[in-house]
Enzyme design. Structure first.
Site, mmCIF file in Angstrom:
data_model
loop_
_atom_site.group_PDB
_atom_site.id
_atom_site.type_symbol
_atom_site.label_atom_id
_atom_site.label_comp_id
_atom_site.label_asym_id
_atom_site.label_seq_id
_atom_site.Cartn_x
_atom_site.Cartn_y
_atom_site.Cartn_z
ATOM 1 N N ARG A 116 51.800 -121.838 -8.879
ATOM 2 C CA ARG A 116 52.831 -121.676 -10.066
ATOM 3 C C ARG A 116 52.070 -121.451 -11.276
ATOM 4 O O ARG A 116 51.826 -122.170 -11.976
ATOM 5 C CB ARG A 116 53.563 -122.680 -9.842
ATOM 6 C CG ARG A 116 54.599 -123.066 -8.945
ATOM 7 C CD ARG A 116 55.249 -124.348 -9.084
ATOM 8 N NE ARG A 116 56.131 -124.628 -10.237
ATOM 9 C CZ ARG A 116 57.022 -125.399 -10.553
ATOM 10 N NH1 ARG A 116 57.244 -126.535 -9.545
ATOM 11 N NH2 ARG A 116 57.793 -125.392 -11.677
ATOM 12 N N ASP B 158 51.375 -119.993 -15.132
ATOM 13 C CA ASP B 158 51.952 -120.376 -16.345
ATOM 14 C C ASP B 158 52.602 -119.011 -16.915
ATOM 15 O O ASP B 158 52.243 -117.983 -16.726
ATOM 16 C CB ASP B 158 50.918 -121.008 -17.283
ATOM 17 C CG ASP B 158 50.664 -122.397 -16.702
ATOM 18 O OD1 ASP B 158 51.560 -123.021 -16.074
ATOM 19 O OD2 ASP B 158 49.478 -122.949 -17.188
ATOM 20 N N TYR C 62 40.717 -117.104 -8.927
ATOM 21 C CA TYR C 62 41.247 -116.643 -10.169
ATOM 22 C C TYR C 62 40.266 -115.761 -10.890
ATOM 23 O O TYR C 62 38.870 -115.907 -10.551
ATOM 24 C CB TYR C 62 41.699 -117.535 -11.229
ATOM 25 C CG TYR C 62 43.087 -118.290 -11.021
ATOM 26 C CD1 TYR C 62 44.100 -117.666 -11.292
ATOM 27 C CD2 TYR C 62 43.032 -119.141 -10.316
ATOM 28 C CE1 TYR C 62 45.279 -118.431 -11.379
ATOM 29 C CE2 TYR C 62 44.265 -119.893 -9.628
ATOM 30 C CZ TYR C 62 45.473 -119.414 -10.640
ATOM 31 O OH TYR C 62 46.611 -120.041 -10.108
ATOM 32 N N ARG D 219 42.168 -122.318 -17.243
ATOM 33 C CA ARG D 219 41.871 -121.801 -18.686
ATOM 34 C C ARG D 219 41.044 -122.769 -19.681
ATOM 35 O O ARG D 219 40.581 -122.543 -20.636
ATOM 36 C CB ARG D 219 43.581 -121.630 -19.553
ATOM 37 C CG ARG D 219 43.988 -120.505 -18.691
ATOM 38 C CD ARG D 219 45.383 -120.497 -18.897
ATOM 39 N NE ARG D 219 45.813 -120.638 -20.375
ATOM 40 C CZ ARG D 219 47.034 -120.957 -20.810
ATOM 41 N NH1 ARG D 219 47.976 -121.338 -19.885
ATOM 42 N NH2 ARG D 219 47.005 -121.025 -22.119
#
Length: 280
Positions: free
Chosen positions: A52, A54, A115, A203
């Site tokens: 999910r 952001d 990622y 992040r």
């Protein structure tokens, strides 16, 4: 019912994340609306996603699944991707749609998520065509220092210092690969792969490594935070637009159910018990 795997990509700039939210434009909301338009209201059920993302985060390799009535899949399956291409807005694409065993779970059957995070440290900033997916960092970055910081974070650890903790859930994760490279155009790209990630974890890791890369922190500083059991206020969360979910890995079909059961057990226990469960 037939379980259908959808491979999806999107530009997250104008979305309030993946998850459906009343009054907000989200990837799940847009995708489900067009699936219902093609397949009929109420026919697509159980939309489940691997990760999910952001608000503002992009994806080239997102995976989700829905359940469709068998007769609707038989009629629409061969043309579903083409039909969706004509209906979805330009910032969402469905690359593939295929039937999978009912034991497949896009979220819990996943073995890993990968990622990438793009950063430009050139004075003029990134190419204007890449401004939506590349962070402009105003200080020069040292590749060797960033890779040294990344090396100290690999492996299985409690990443509480880098996570937004959720009640009754573990912050223990296993990072199987993390490194930085500099592309021919000078852009720095981080690749981070793990079994799963907590909210804002990637992040936060990137933010910590950037502070090591520009000399404000020592390369060993991010790894030193792994001893903490609460989120560290010293870690700056990198902006979302540089982040892109590029791939999700799954086991062989025969192992879908076992992997899903294992993941559910691990994600639903407190951090203090998760390592014991893994080692059992």
């Amino acid at each position: 019912m037939v379980r259908v795997r959808l491979d999806v990509g999107y530009d997250g700039t104008d979305f309030s994340g993946w998850a459906a939210q009343p009054g907000r434009r989200t990837v799940a909301g847009v995708l489900l609306a067009e699936l219902e338009r093609v397949c009929g209201p109420g026919n697509p059920t159980g939309l489940t996603v691997a990760g999910r993302t952001d608000a503002g985060v992009h994806a080239l390799g997102q995976v989700c699944h829905v359940d469709l009535p068998a007769e609707r899949w038989a009629a629409l399956g061969p043309t579903l991707v083409r039909r969706l291409a004509g209906l979805l807005p330009g910032d969402v694409r469905v690359w593939r749609a295929r039937a999978v065993p009912e034991t497949f779970d896009a979220r819990f059957s996943a073995l890993w998520r990968r990622y990438e995070y793009r950063v430009c440290d050139a004075e003029p900033g990134p190419d204007p065509l890449r401004r939506r997916d590349t962070l402009h960092w105003l200080r020069p970055l040292d590749l060797d220092r960033m890779n040294a910081a990344a090396a100290g974070l690999c492996g299985e650890h409690d990443f509480a210092a880098f996570c937004k903790r959720k009640e009754h859930a573990t912050t223990i994760r296993h990072i199987t690969a993390m490194s930085w490279r500099r592309e021919p155009d000078g852009t720095l790209v981080a690749t981070v792969q793990a079994d799963a990630f907590c909210q804002a974890m990637v992040r936060s890791l990137v933010g910590a490594m950037l502070s090591a890369g520009d000399g404000r922190r020592e390369p060993g500083w991010p790894a030193s935070l792994l001893t903490r059991h609460e989120r560290s206020s010293d870690v700056v969360v990198a902006p979302p637009h540089g982040l892109n979910l590029v791939a999700v890995g799954y086991p062989d079909e025969a192992e879908f159910a076992a992997r899903a059961d294992q993941t559910r057990n691990l994600r639903g226990v407190p951090a203090g018990l998760a390592r014991a469960v893994r080692q059992a």
